[in-house]
Design a protein around this motif. Sequence first.
Motif, PDB file in Angstrom:
ATOM      1  N   ASN A 421      63.748 -19.631 134.353  1.00 51.40           N
ATOM      2  CA  ASN A 421      63.324 -20.071 135.558  1.00 51.40           C
ATOM      3  C   ASN A 421      64.510 -20.852 136.001  1.00 51.40           C
ATOM      4  OD1 ASN A 421      62.679 -21.305 137.906  1.00 51.40           O
ATOM      5  ND2 ASN A 421      60.553 -20.948 137.440  1.00 51.40           N
ATOM      6  N   GLU A 422      65.538 -20.531 136.749  1.00 55.50           N
ATOM      7  CA  GLU A 422      66.454 -21.724 137.263  1.00 55.50           C
ATOM      8  C   GLU A 422      66.145 -22.665 138.264  1.00 55.50           C
ATOM      9  OE1 GLU A 422      70.330 -19.849 138.535  1.00 55.50           O
ATOM     10  OE2 GLU A 422      69.844 -18.314 137.088  1.00 55.50           O
ATOM     11  N   ALA A 423      64.980 -22.629 138.793  1.00 50.09           N
ATOM     12  CA  ALA A 423      64.480 -23.801 139.567  1.00 50.09           C
ATOM     13  C   ALA A 423      63.805 -25.001 138.834  1.00 50.09           C
ATOM     14  CB  ALA A 423      63.562 -23.208 140.506  1.00 50.09           C
ATOM     15  N   VAL A 424      63.775 -24.747 137.525  1.00 49.07           N
ATOM     16  CA  VAL A 424      63.042 -25.821 136.608  1.00 49.07           C
ATOM     17  C   VAL A 424      63.993 -26.411 135.839  1.00 49.07           C
ATOM     18  CG1 VAL A 424      61.417 -26.160 134.964  1.00 49.07           C
ATOM     19  CG2 VAL A 424      60.758 -24.429 136.574  1.00 49.07           C
ATOM     20  N   GLU A 425      64.233 -27.685 135.873  1.00 44.49           N
ATOM     21  CA  GLU A 425      65.049 -28.366 134.904  1.00 44.49           C
ATOM     22  C   GLU A 425      64.660 -28.472 133.553  1.00 44.49           C
ATOM     23  OE1 GLU A 425      67.784 -32.335 135.074  1.00 44.49           O
ATOM     24  OE2 GLU A 425      65.855 -32.568 135.798  1.00 44.49           O
ATOM     25  N   LYS A 426      65.411 -28.268 132.456  1.00 40.48           N
ATOM     26  CA  LYS A 426      64.998 -28.199 131.137  1.00 40.48           C
ATOM     27  C   LYS A 426      65.699 -29.536 130.522  1.00 40.48           C
ATOM     28  CE  LYS A 426      63.960 -23.979 132.146  1.00 40.48           C
ATOM     29  NZ  LYS A 426      64.506 -23.630 133.209  1.00 40.48           N
ATOM     30  N   ILE A 427      64.684 -30.297 129.782  1.00 40.46           N
ATOM     31  CA  ILE A 427      65.029 -31.527 129.246  1.00 40.46           C
ATOM     32  C   ILE A 427      64.956 -31.525 127.703  1.00 40.46           C
ATOM     33  CG2 ILE A 427      64.507 -34.202 129.079  1.00 40.46           C
ATOM     34  CD1 ILE A 427      63.065 -33.592 132.082  1.00 40.46           C
ATOM     35  N   ALA A 428      65.615 -31.949 127.141  1.00 40.42           N
ATOM     36  CA  ALA A 428      65.728 -31.881 125.486  1.00 40.42           C
ATOM     37  C   ALA A 428      66.474 -33.034 124.926  1.00 40.42           C
ATOM     38  CB  ALA A 428      65.979 -30.774 124.922  1.00 40.42           C
ATOM     39  N   GLN A 429      66.183 -33.517 123.690  1.00 42.32           N
ATOM     40  CA  GLN A 429      67.111 -34.342 122.993  1.00 42.32           C
ATOM     41  C   GLN A 429      67.874 -33.383 121.937  1.00 42.32           C
ATOM     42  OE1 GLN A 429      67.388 -37.506 122.610  1.00 42.32           O
ATOM     43  NE2 GLN A 429      68.439 -37.794 120.521  1.00 42.32           N
ATOM     44  N   ASN A 430      69.186 -33.389 122.166  1.00 41.07           N
ATOM     45  CA  ASN A 430      70.068 -32.611 121.310  1.00 41.07           C
ATOM     46  C   ASN A 430      69.737 -31.272 121.699  1.00 41.07           C
ATOM     47  OD1 ASN A 430      72.179 -31.408 119.868  1.00 41.07           O
ATOM     48  ND2 ASN A 430      70.863 -31.554 117.771  1.00 41.07           N
ATOM     49  N   ILE A 431      69.821 -30.806 123.085  1.00 40.67           N
ATOM     50  CA  ILE A 431      69.373 -29.561 123.640  1.00 40.67           C
ATOM     51  C   ILE A 431      70.329 -28.394 123.047  1.00 40.67           C
ATOM     52  CG2 ILE A 431      71.165 -29.521 125.839  1.00 40.67           C
ATOM     53  CD1 ILE A 431      68.456 -28.661 127.190  1.00 40.67           C
ATOM     54  N   LYS A 432      71.504 -28.610 122.657  1.00 42.11           N
ATOM     55  CA  LYS A 432      72.437 -27.476 122.022  1.00 42.11           C
ATOM     56  C   LYS A 432      71.733 -26.741 120.956  1.00 42.11           C
ATOM     57  CE  LYS A 432      76.178 -28.800 119.797  1.00 42.11           C
ATOM     58  NZ  LYS A 432      75.833 -28.407 118.339  1.00 42.11           N
ATOM     59  N   TYR A 433      70.829 -27.345 120.052  1.00 38.57           N
ATOM     60  CA  TYR A 433      70.071 -26.876 119.004  1.00 38.57           C
ATOM     61  C   TYR A 433      69.312 -25.841 119.390  1.00 38.57           C
ATOM     62  CZ  TYR A 433      67.221 -26.698 114.826  1.00 38.57           C
ATOM     63  OH  TYR A 433      66.446 -26.262 113.716  1.00 38.57           O
ATOM     64  N   ASP A 434      68.156 -26.546 120.412  1.00 45.56           N
ATOM     65  CA  ASP A 434      67.198 -25.685 120.872  1.00 45.56           C
ATOM     66  C   ASP A 434      67.764 -24.568 121.677  1.00 45.56           C
ATOM     67  OD1 ASP A 434      65.097 -27.726 120.213  1.00 45.56           O
ATOM     68  OD2 ASP A 434      66.119 -28.818 121.695  1.00 45.56           O
ATOM     69  N   LEU A 435      68.854 -24.563 122.344  1.00 39.83           N
ATOM     70  CA  LEU A 435      69.509 -23.223 122.854  1.00 39.83           C
ATOM     71  C   LEU A 435      69.719 -22.129 122.084  1.00 39.83           C
ATOM     72  CD1 LEU A 435      72.187 -24.830 125.646  1.00 39.83           C
ATOM     73  CD2 LEU A 435      69.691 -24.290 126.160  1.00 39.83           C
ATOM     74  N   THR A 436      70.471 -22.652 120.726  1.00 36.70           N
ATOM     75  CA  THR A 436      71.005 -21.753 120.001  1.00 36.70           C
ATOM     76  C   THR A 436      69.416 -21.078 118.988  1.00 36.70           C
ATOM     77  OG1 THR A 436      72.679 -23.076 119.518  1.00 36.70           O
ATOM     78  CG2 THR A 436      72.188 -21.632 117.737  1.00 36.70           C
ATOM     79  N   VAL A 437      68.642 -21.871 118.930  1.00 35.74           N
ATOM     80  CA  VAL A 437      67.399 -21.105 118.298  1.00 35.74           C
ATOM     81  C   VAL A 437      66.703 -20.289 119.060  1.00 35.74           C
ATOM     82  CG1 VAL A 437      65.122 -21.824 117.384  1.00 35.74           C
ATOM     83  CG2 VAL A 437      66.807 -23.409 116.798  1.00 35.74           C
ATOM     84  N   LEU A 438      66.726 -20.605 120.578  1.00 36.22           N
ATOM     85  CA  LEU A 438      65.994 -19.531 121.228  1.00 36.22           C
ATOM     86  C   LEU A 438      66.957 -18.285 121.751  1.00 36.22           C
ATOM     87  CD1 LEU A 438      64.494 -22.274 123.898  1.00 36.22           C
ATOM     88  CD2 LEU A 438      63.294 -20.725 122.319  1.00 36.22           C
ATOM     89  N   ALA A 439      68.186 -18.489 121.542  1.00 39.44           N
ATOM     90  CA  ALA A 439      69.150 -17.411 121.841  1.00 39.44           C
ATOM     91  C   ALA A 439      68.951 -16.457 120.539  1.00 39.44           C
ATOM     92  CB  ALA A 439      70.510 -17.744 121.841  1.00 39.44           C
ATOM     93  N   ASN A 440      68.674 -17.080 119.323  1.00 43.21           N
ATOM     94  CA  ASN A 440      68.418 -15.986 118.222  1.00 43.21           C
ATOM     95  C   ASN A 440      67.269 -15.216 118.590  1.00 43.21           C
ATOM     96  OD1 ASN A 440      70.394 -17.353 116.908  1.00 43.21           O
ATOM     97  ND2 ASN A 440      69.012 -18.763 115.694  1.00 43.21           N
ATOM     98  N   TYR A 441      66.357 -15.698 119.215  1.00 43.94           N
ATOM     99  CA  TYR A 441      65.020 -14.828 119.532  1.00 43.94           C
ATOM    100  C   TYR A 441      65.240 -14.130 120.755  1.00 43.94           C
ATOM    101  CZ  TYR A 441      62.579 -16.730 115.941  1.00 43.94           C
ATOM    102  OH  TYR A 441      62.088 -17.381 114.744  1.00 43.94           O
ATOM    103  N   GLY A 442      66.586 -13.956 121.451  1.00 41.73           N
ATOM    104  CA  GLY A 442      66.773 -13.347 122.420  1.00 41.73           C
ATOM    105  C   GLY A 442      66.464 -14.096 123.947  1.00 41.73           C
ATOM    106  N   VAL A 443      66.229 -15.278 123.873  1.00 47.21           N
ATOM    107  CA  VAL A 443      65.709 -15.984 124.961  1.00 47.21           C
ATOM    108  C   VAL A 443      66.916 -16.850 125.821  1.00 47.21           C
ATOM    109  CG1 VAL A 443      64.039 -17.731 126.034  1.00 47.21           C
ATOM    110  CG2 VAL A 443      63.542 -15.991 124.423  1.00 47.21           C
ATOM    111  N   GLU A 444      67.297 -16.689 126.855  1.00 41.04           N
ATOM    112  CA  GLU A 444      68.426 -17.654 127.452  1.00 41.04           C
ATOM    113  C   GLU A 444      67.577 -18.632 128.221  1.00 41.04           C
ATOM    114  OE1 GLU A 444      72.253 -17.591 130.272  1.00 41.04           O
ATOM    115  OE2 GLU A 444      71.094 -15.618 130.000  1.00 41.04           O
ATOM    116  N   VAL A 445      68.158 -19.957 127.943  1.00 40.48           N
ATOM    117  CA  VAL A 445      67.440 -20.947 128.741  1.00 40.48           C
ATOM    118  C   VAL A 445      68.576 -21.301 130.154  1.00 40.48           C
ATOM    119  CG1 VAL A 445      67.003 -23.411 128.861  1.00 40.48           C
ATOM    120  CG2 VAL A 445      66.811 -22.181 126.818  1.00 40.48           C
TER     121      VAL A 445
END
Length: 940
Positions: A421-445
């Motif tokens: 959802n491009e309308a929802v801002e995503k907040i995280a600590q060290n977000i690069k790690y979470d982006l990679t983990v989710l990409a491994n499951y085929g999910v793009e943030v």
Amino acid sequence: MKKLFLLDAMALIYRAHFAFAKTPRITSTGLNTSAVFGFTNTLLEVLRKENPSHLGVAFDTAKPTFRHTRFEAYKAQRQQQPEDITIAIPYVKRLCEALCIPVLIMEGYEADDIIGTLAKKASATGGYEVYMMTPDKDYGQLVEEHVKLYKPAFMGKDVEIMGPKEVCERWGISNVDQVVDLLGLMGDAVDNIPGIPGIGEKTAVKLIAEYGSVENLIANVDQLKGKMAENVRAFAEQGLLSKELALIEQNVPIEFDEKALELCEPNRETLSALLDELEFRTLRKRLLGEEPAPAETPKTAKSKAPTAQMDLFGAAPVAAIATSEVAGQWETTTVRRTVHDTVHDYQLIDTPELRKSLAHYLNLQDAICFDTETTALSAIEADLIGMSFSYRVGEAFYVPVPDNREAALVILEDFRSVFENEAVEKIAQNIKYDLTVLANYGVEVKGKLYDTMLAHYLIEPEKRHNMDILAETYLNYTPVAIEELIGKKGKNQGNMRDVDMEKIKEYAAEDADITLQLKEVLNPVLQQNPKLVSLFETVEMPLARVLAEVEAEGVRLDVGFLKELSQQLDVDLRDTQQRAWELAGQEFNIASPKQLGEILFEKLHLDPKAKKTKTGQYMTGEDVLLGLESKHEIVRKILDFRELQKLKSTYVDALPALLSPRTGRLHTSFNQAVTATGRLSSTNPNLQNIPIRTPRGREIRKAFIARDEDHVILSADYSQIELRIMAAFSGDASMTEAFNQGLDVHRATASKVFHVPLEEVTADMRRKAKTVNFGIIYGVSAFGLSQQVEVSRTEAKELIDNYFREFPAVKEYMDESMAKVRETGYAETILGRRRYLPNINSGNQTDRGYAERNAINAPIQGTAADIMKIAMVKVQDFIRREKLKSRMILTVHDELVFDVHKSELDYLREHVNELMVHALPLSVKMETGMGVGQNWLEAH
């Protein structure tokens, strides 16, 4: 009984000043408020925790005391009082007066004399428990049943309260009166009290235990032997004088005025003006009761309900404690608590119905905080254990994910709409790690990203940025440690699946909740600087996404080549070792500093003044060996051996072990928040340190190869980027012209500094000019340049002088850069990246010189980093937009490396060059060097 606290102001001020020495608080006007800030916090901590009924703050007098009259050299060897402390003292006095706390000063006496006298008088009334607050050990001589030494908490150590029992145990004496005897014997270097030579603390304790006092020791000197007896006889008067100097006076002509020492209401108007002047924003709110209600600015970690708070002076509720700041510009306030005793709402979301409901509510938010729980620190290798979400402080939701990948994908599908959802801002600590983990499951943030780690990195670049540190610093809260769940320390969290679900829920949900709170604390600070906001939103956050993609892509390694290279290095190591043995005339362990030192300095006598370590071992570091290289061939062999050994162990043998079991490729980790300059660093492996100056070192790059026969490696490297930035910043016409006309800038520089026509510049002249060009950026001295180009210091100085005469605009830029930092306290890039340099006005020449060099270099190196980051973002956007088969796979220093499909080579090369050259337009033309090959070495 009433409770009286007497504070030793100077001891506490000095302690506060040096506690902030590495990261001082500097106001917008350039005032260093570290000492005042630290003292104030210590004072308020006492008021809050100890709740004294009476309090006074004692200061030393600026005029000589009776001790100076008695012994002229008293305190003579003390370093000059730091200027920042001299400035701080009047502020501390004004603060005390505004808080209605008596300032105790009497000419001819020191603070300890005033405190000693008042402590004894108060104790004699029978109605007071007295605490002498100071880190000074000398006060131990004053303690008695109702007079205690109160050593404040410092650097992780808790408050220490010492009565007679504790003082005697500390010193190994029978009564507190003997503290002054110990000081008389061993002296005090800080106060220049001489003592008796040859007697340290251990000996003093032993002697006083046996003889009881200095006087009795002197009377029984005949019982002593050897040098000890000689010293006691020769320095008996000095020992007695030292005891006299160390004795705290208890009869200062000062009255114990109970009423004057009683706590009273502060002068709110005076206090408010002073705190504004010092820019103590949070302390102002805390002291004057102007903190907004929790509902308006929710900063209490995980707490929905207001926390009961105590007002120190009976005003409106204020926050309990905790401050942090960025170069004196800001502070935050929160309340410490543990996860077990604070109201919060963490929910387990473990059914399809609950997951769909949560996803629905998350999609309605403007911003959400999320975190992934995984089985490994490597995002490439990690499996999901669960996800946590938070969109309101004090509330968080934990979604467990099963081990079965198919079942995990089903759960992730429930939240795909949220992440995409491009309308929802995503907040995280060290977000690069979470982006990679989710990409491994085929999910793009998708959508706007906000990383609290990167926000803090821009605000305080030289601090640490991990979540635990940030929570402790800005939320005054220590998060639950992973060890509390898994029962041991370790590098992976694979056994998290075995932990009780309720504990995992608390641990994981807490991460999301805390990160959300950190965003609410850090973002207002970031917003105060529009340049930093732009840098964060247009460079750092887009780059985090780019780096996640580059890391996930990885690079192919030629493992067979590395195996062959390892075998060749074994041969080279044996040959080098054998030659070193021949030169030494015996076999020895080259890797042993002890044996090597004996060979070099005892057998071969290469340096009669060879330095040793504290353990008595010869120093054989690289700097030592380089200084001896011209004296004997063996030194070069030792250096060669070390280089070969490092290449083999650090890279050639280590690289294959770093290949991912899942992909078979090497996935380095790029660190966005490590270097203070803004440059990227990398780990596993550290690509920045792969050697390129030696043939063997360069060979390692040959192992980085294209993915298959249809691909090639493309390298694109900025040419002399820092020199070009220097030319642009300084506006030097000659240098700018050289770059814009495509001339050899080092040859052009040599022509000017050696006063010869361009065609007559020799290779040696060019080499020296090149060293000067790059050395100027880093503030090279004549001594440093003389070593680098192997000329005399006089010739090196002449080179630098000639350079500044020929390039006056460069010298002007350097002077202006230092002046700006002296005024503001920080250096800044074009895009607003800051490097705080508080030591620019230091009286310490070494510290000041380091800050001055960084004042010149930080804007240049930081701007180079910004340019590279912008280029990476633009190039990756281009690759995505054009849906190319080619991929960006590495970045090292000023170089980008691509795995390029041969059909796209010309197209990509043209656009990469264009995007890099125009990443950040400057008055000086940027250039890139580009190469192509089957491996990185060929391309570079």
